[in-house]
Scaffold this motif. Structure first.
Motif, PDB file in Angstrom:
ATOM      1  N   ALA A   1      39.979  46.588  34.626  1.00 28.72           N
ATOM      2  CA  ALA A   1      41.145  45.989  35.266  1.00 28.72           C
ATOM      3  C   ALA A   1      41.662  44.771  34.512  1.00 28.72           C
ATOM      4  N   ASN A   2      40.765  44.019  33.903  1.00 25.92           N
ATOM      5  CA  ASN A   2      41.181  42.774  33.248  1.00 25.92           C
ATOM      6  C   ASN A   2      42.285  43.004  32.220  1.00 25.92           C
ATOM      7  N   ASP A   3      42.164  44.092  31.426  1.00 19.73           N
ATOM      8  CA  ASP A   3      43.162  44.358  30.384  1.00 19.73           C
ATOM      9  C   ASP A   3      44.514  44.727  30.987  1.00 19.73           C
ATOM     10  N   VAL A   4      44.488  45.453  32.100  1.00 21.77           N
ATOM     11  CA  VAL A   4      45.725  45.891  32.740  1.00 21.77           C
ATOM     12  C   VAL A   4      46.424  44.716  33.418  1.00 21.77           C
ATOM     13  N   VAL A   5      45.660  43.924  34.146  1.00 26.04           N
ATOM     14  CA  VAL A   5      46.203  42.802  34.907  1.00 26.04           C
ATOM     15  C   VAL A   5      46.888  41.793  33.995  1.00 26.04           C
ATOM     16  N   ALA A   6      46.363  41.629  32.793  1.00 24.34           N
ATOM     17  CA  ALA A   6      46.881  40.606  31.884  1.00 24.34           C
ATOM     18  C   ALA A   6      48.358  40.790  31.568  1.00 24.34           C
ATOM     19  N   LYS A   7      48.892  42.001  31.709  1.00 23.85           N
ATOM     20  CA  LYS A   7      50.286  42.266  31.376  1.00 23.85           C
ATOM     21  C   LYS A   7      51.260  41.714  32.426  1.00 23.85           C
ATOM     22  N   TYR A   8      50.742  41.320  33.570  1.00 21.75           N
ATOM     23  CA  TYR A   8      51.599  40.898  34.680  1.00 21.75           C
ATOM     24  C   TYR A   8      51.497  39.400  34.979  1.00 21.75           C
ATOM     25  N   PHE A   9      50.646  38.696  34.217  1.00 22.84           N
ATOM     26  CA  PHE A   9      50.396  37.281  34.500  1.00 22.84           C
ATOM     27  C   PHE A   9      50.255  36.493  33.208  1.00 22.84           C
ATOM     28  N   LYS A  10      50.417  35.199  33.338  1.00 24.45           N
ATOM     29  CA  LYS A  10      50.020  34.325  32.247  1.00 24.45           C
ATOM     30  C   LYS A  10      48.503  34.447  32.067  1.00 24.45           C
ATOM     31  N   PRO A  11      47.976  34.135  30.891  1.00 25.34           N
ATOM     32  CA  PRO A  11      46.528  34.289  30.654  1.00 25.34           C
ATOM     33  C   PRO A  11      45.699  33.413  31.598  1.00 25.34           C
ATOM     34  N   ILE A  12      44.626  33.980  32.112  1.00 27.36           N
ATOM     35  CA  ILE A  12      43.681  33.247  32.954  1.00 27.36           C
ATOM     36  C   ILE A  12      42.361  33.100  32.195  1.00 27.36           C
ATOM     37  N   LYS A  13      41.945  31.863  31.974  1.00 26.69           N
ATOM     38  CA  LYS A  13      40.722  31.611  31.211  1.00 26.69           C
ATOM     39  C   LYS A  13      39.468  31.689  32.078  1.00 26.69           C
ATOM     40  N   THR A  14      39.575  31.258  33.326  1.00 30.58           N
ATOM     41  CA  THR A  14      38.410  31.166  34.203  1.00 30.58           C
ATOM     42  C   THR A  14      37.933  32.554  34.618  1.00 30.58           C
ATOM     43  N   ASP A  15      36.668  32.835  34.388  1.00 30.81           N
ATOM     44  CA  ASP A  15      36.092  34.127  34.756  1.00 30.81           C
ATOM     45  C   ASP A  15      35.437  34.024  36.134  1.00 30.81           C
ATOM     46  N   TYR A  16      35.079  35.157  36.693  1.00 33.12           N
ATOM     47  CA  TYR A  16      34.366  35.196  37.965  1.00 33.12           C
ATOM     48  C   TYR A  16      33.170  36.126  37.840  1.00 33.12           C
ATOM     49  N   THR A  17      32.215  35.966  38.730  1.00 35.91           N
ATOM     50  CA  THR A  17      31.043  36.847  38.766  1.00 35.91           C
ATOM     51  C   THR A  17      31.001  37.561  40.113  1.00 35.91           C
ATOM     52  N   ILE A  18      30.354  38.709  40.117  1.00 39.21           N
ATOM     53  CA  ILE A  18      30.190  39.489  41.346  1.00 39.21           C
ATOM     54  C   ILE A  18      28.753  39.329  41.810  1.00 39.21           C
TER      55      ILE A  18
ATOM     56  N   VAL B   1      36.001  50.823  45.635  1.00 38.09           N
ATOM     57  CA  VAL B   1      35.698  49.850  44.583  1.00 38.09           C
ATOM     58  C   VAL B   1      36.970  49.204  44.040  1.00 38.09           C
ATOM     59  N   SER B   2      37.950  50.020  43.685  1.00 37.58           N
ATOM     60  CA  SER B   2      39.155  49.492  43.026  1.00 37.58           C
ATOM     61  C   SER B   2      39.901  48.504  43.909  1.00 37.58           C
ATOM     62  N   THR B   3      40.178  48.908  45.136  1.00 37.08           N
ATOM     63  CA  THR B   3      41.025  48.060  45.983  1.00 37.08           C
ATOM     64  C   THR B   3      40.317  46.785  46.415  1.00 37.08           C
ATOM     65  N   LEU B   4      38.999  46.845  46.641  1.00 38.90           N
ATOM     66  CA  LEU B   4      38.294  45.635  47.057  1.00 38.90           C
ATOM     67  C   LEU B   4      38.251  44.621  45.926  1.00 38.90           C
ATOM     68  N   LEU B   5      38.035  45.100  44.695  1.00 38.99           N
ATOM     69  CA  LEU B   5      38.001  44.160  43.574  1.00 38.99           C
ATOM     70  C   LEU B   5      39.384  43.576  43.311  1.00 38.99           C
ATOM     71  N   LEU B   6      40.430  44.399  43.403  1.00 34.18           N
ATOM     72  CA  LEU B   6      41.790  43.873  43.239  1.00 34.18           C
ATOM     73  C   LEU B   6      42.079  42.792  44.272  1.00 34.18           C
ATOM     74  N   HIS B   7      41.590  42.975  45.492  1.00 40.44           N
ATOM     75  CA  HIS B   7      41.842  42.029  46.587  1.00 40.44           C
ATOM     76  C   HIS B   7      41.069  40.728  46.404  1.00 40.44           C
ATOM     77  N   GLU B   8      39.771  40.837  46.214  1.00 40.43           N
ATOM     78  CA  GLU B   8      38.928  39.639  46.216  1.00 40.43           C
ATOM     79  C   GLU B   8      38.947  38.879  44.894  1.00 40.43           C
ATOM     80  N   ALA B   9      39.146  39.593  43.790  1.00 45.20           N
ATOM     81  CA  ALA B   9      38.949  38.951  42.493  1.00 45.20           C
ATOM     82  C   ALA B   9      40.227  38.902  41.667  1.00 45.20           C
ATOM     83  N   ALA B  10      40.401  39.873  40.778  1.00 44.95           N
ATOM     84  CA  ALA B  10      41.552  39.853  39.877  1.00 44.95           C
ATOM     85  C   ALA B  10      42.426  41.071  40.125  1.00 44.95           C
ATOM     86  N   PRO B  11      43.697  40.799  40.456  1.00 48.15           N
ATOM     87  CA  PRO B  11      44.404  39.501  40.480  1.00 48.15           C
ATOM     88  C   PRO B  11      44.516  38.890  41.873  1.00 48.15           C
TER      89      PRO B  11
END
Length: 676
Positions: free
Chosen positions: A407-424, A460-470
């Motif tokens: 998801a990270n590669d796809v999301v990047a096309k819709y936002f300015k770059p985000i440097k801060t990472d997250y963990t699960i 998996v997909s929708t929960l991660l999109l909701h809670e994390a990125a983006p």
């Protein structure tokens, strides 16, 4: 002789709070000088307000009483008057966002403190299992400190926790007198969650003694008198909690509302004295849209009906792939017995039987830890020691982290770059039954991996999109990495659930736009081919996620169903929250409604239904916020046409942080005009 001089703000607060109970509503306020720059005037109001509130209550855990509510109301009125004397038209579009947010805050707070039992105009009262401040504040009071000097200072924190607990005890006692107490069903869950959370080893209040144990293990660094003093303070805190819990289990619950059973219809806020007025205030505070309860209820029921058409489309594809009568292991919700069952996905007329399809998607194969797979030795093994089921946790983290990287590669096309990472990270075992399926905080996506309380694999997909990125992670990281140049301190501390959760629900929908589930057709619906998400063409579908998909197309369709099901959950929340608190629904009615209209698992439905009863009005915020953001997106795309830019639109939504949704509308409308 030395005299203590009070600052002007302190004197003003003392005067206001002394007059808070008077009938004379005339307030004399020193107005800002009109020669001062309006933007500077506004920031002075914000700063002075924060100082005034801190002067009023500077305790660690806050004082929650009717008297404090009245005093805060007096301060709110004073600074609302100051704000509204400023010429708003002279402010920049950016500063108007701050002005409007502060104005909304003061108005909603003043309304809450004007209602009977004003202590309820506070997130802290009444405490429930879902927002258990007893647990959270005990964690702070019992925390291990770094140095002996820190422990010296922390003594006061422990004593303030004891005072806070004793005050809470008295507030619940007042609830008996004014007939404004929790129902039995929520009181019991509060007691259970508190007792579970505070126990450490064999000590029922060990959470409060962690700091003391640390001091005793380094006793040579401390004076014996200090150790004795710290031990007494800790014992006093534990006794205060013990007395409160004992009171809740006896005097408080005896004669409380309802029967304590799942068919009890006397559990909502609407059944309290002045309950309907209180509930509407909760809705207004959470949705920030001003819609009445019955309008939100009808909106929810309409959206629930509309969502089923897309669910049927997914079911038709599954029937095409697997046939109309698949068999799978099914767990009976009453007995817990697992046995093979045949599912009839078509009715006698050849139409999709959605209830059968919902059941089929809740068979054992679709749950981590219930699919018969034993996963161990992954890179997440150590993290999963905190969870109740090691194998379920490791297999879930493997899948969620796989999609995270995709998801990270796809999301990047819709936002300015985000440097801060997250963990699960997994939710700890002692919280799995109370915390819901997932949450986000401090750059951590907290995932419930308990086989009985977690989401299905197709979520998996929708929960991660909701809670994390983006979703929530981008909200947090973006406001830090791309803050406006002169954002007031006050605005950095505001929080609106409609904005936060509306954004996260919007990012679930954004997954469609990003092609996560496949290219879109002319109607804007995914085709399940050429997807950018986790369902790759080159995967081995005999092993991926335990072999639950026939191919990439079906994988995309079922992951999309997860998005539909979660969107349906938010639709149902409008109906269920208003059902419980305005219409007198029981827990059982709420559960039956969710079971009939979605493929939510039994554990998810159970935790969600109790959550809506406990966390009053919050459930309506998701869809309320989402609908405003979508409306603003449609408006921006329509009016800007080829000039519309996704990254710029998201930048305007995110960089100012939380706002009431009515302020979001003004912000985006002003932004659109500036682009033309």
């Amino acid at each position: 002789m030395k005299t203590n001089k009070l600052r002007p703000i302190a004197l003003a607060i003392m005067t206001l709070t002394a007059l808070a109970g008077c009938n004379d509503e005339t307030t004399y306020v020193e107005q800002p000088k009109q020669t001062e720059d309006p933007a500077r005037q506004m920031r002075s109001v914000f700063d002075d307000y924060q100082e005034a509130i801190n002067t009023l209550d500077n305790t660690e855990f806050g004082q929650v009483t009717d008297q404090m509510a009245s005093s805060r109301q007096a301060v709110d009125r004073m600074y609302l008057d100051k704000l509204e004397n400023i010429d708003r038209s002279a402010l920049s579009d950016e500063d108007k966002i701050y002005y409007d947010t502060f104005q909304f805050d003061r108005n909603i707070a003043i309304r809450g403190a004007s209602l009977p039992n004003p202590r309820f105009g506070n997130f802290d009262i009444p405490i429930t299992h879902f927002y258990n401040y007893i647990d959270w504040n005990a964690t702070t009071a019992g925390a291990v400190q770094k140095t002996p000097e820190d422990y010296q200072k922390h003594l006061q924190v422990i004593r303030e926790f004891t005072a806070w607990t004793n005050n809470l005890h008295s507030q619940y006692a007042m609830g008996i007198v004014d007939k404004a107490r929790l129902p039995i069903v929520l009181t019991n869950r509060l007691v259970e969650s508190t007792e579970k959370a505070l126990i450490v080893g064999s000590d029922p209040y060990g959470l409060l003694r962690l700091g003391l144990k640390d001091i005793e293990s380094h006793s040579s660094q401390y004076d014996n008198n200090f150790i004795a003093e710290y031990e007494k303070a800790t014992d006093d805190a534990a006794n205060a909690v013990s007395n409160l819990v004992g009171f809740l289990k006896t005097d408080y619950v005896n004669g409380a509302r309802g029967t304590g059973s799942v068919d009890d219809t006397n559990i909502g806020w609407g059944d309290l004295p002045n309950g309907q007025a209180w509930y509407q205030w909760q809705l207004d505070r959470n949705s920030t849209t001003g819609k009445p309860a019955m309008e939100l209820s009808q909106l929810g029921e309409d959206l629930v009906a509309d969502a089923k058409a897309e669910m049927i489309r997914v079911a038709e594809l599954v029937v095409k792939k697997r046939g109309a009568t698949p068999t799978a292991d099914w767990r009976d919700s009453n007995s817990g017995i697992v046995s093979e069952r045949q599912f009839n996905l078509l009715d006698q007329n050849g139409n999709i039987n959605l209830n059968e399809f919902f059941d089929y998607l809740n068979t054992e194969q679709f749950f981590f830890g219930r699919d018969g797979k034993n996963v161990s030795g992954t890179e997440y093994a150590e993290l999963c020691l905190a969870a109740s089921d090691q194998s379920a946790c490791e297999s879930a983290l493997v899948d969620y982290n796989t999609f995270k990287h995709d998801a990270n590669d796809v999301v990047a096309k819709y936002f300015k770059p985000i440097k801060t990472d997250y963990t699960i990270v997994p939710i700890p075992a002692n919280r799995e039954g109370y915390d819901g399926v997932g949450s986000y905080g401090n750059n951590e996506f907290n995932l419930n991996t308990n086989p009985n309380y977690s989401l299905q694999k197709w979520n998996v997909s929708t929960l991660l999109l909701h809670e994390a990125a983006p979703g929530h992670h981008f909200q947090n990281a973006y406001s830090i990495e791309y803050p406006p140049a002169d954002k007031p301190d006050y605005i950095q501390n505001v929080w609106y659930t409609a904005y936060a959760e509306g954004w996260a629900l919007y990012t679930e929908w954004l997954g469609l736009e990003m092609g996560i589930y496949g290219e879109l057709n002319e109607g804007g619906k995914p085709t399940f081919v050429n997807a950018t998400g986790m369902c790759k063409l080159d995967l081995d579908y005999t092993t991926f996620q335990g072999g639950i998909y026939t191919d990439a197309e079906e994988c995309n369709a079922l992951q999309y169903f997860g998005s539909l099901n979660e969107a349906q959950l938010r639709n149902m929340r409008l109906a269920v929250d208003t059902g419980i608190h305005a219409k007198g629904w029981s827990i059982e009615q709420a559960q039956d409604y969710m079971d009939a209209n979605s493929a939510l698992g039994d554990g998810d439905i159970e935790s969600e239904s109790y959550r809506y009863a406990a966390y009053v009005g919050q459930a309506v915020s998701y869809k309320s916020g989402f609908l405003v953001i979508r409306e603003m997106l449609d408006k921006a795309q329509s009016e800007l046409g080829g000039q519309f830019d996704w990254a710029a639109f998201h930048d305007q939504l995110l960089k100012y942080g939380d706002q009431p949704m009515e302020v979001v509308e003004t912000s985006i409308e002003n932004w659109i005009k500036a682009q033309q």
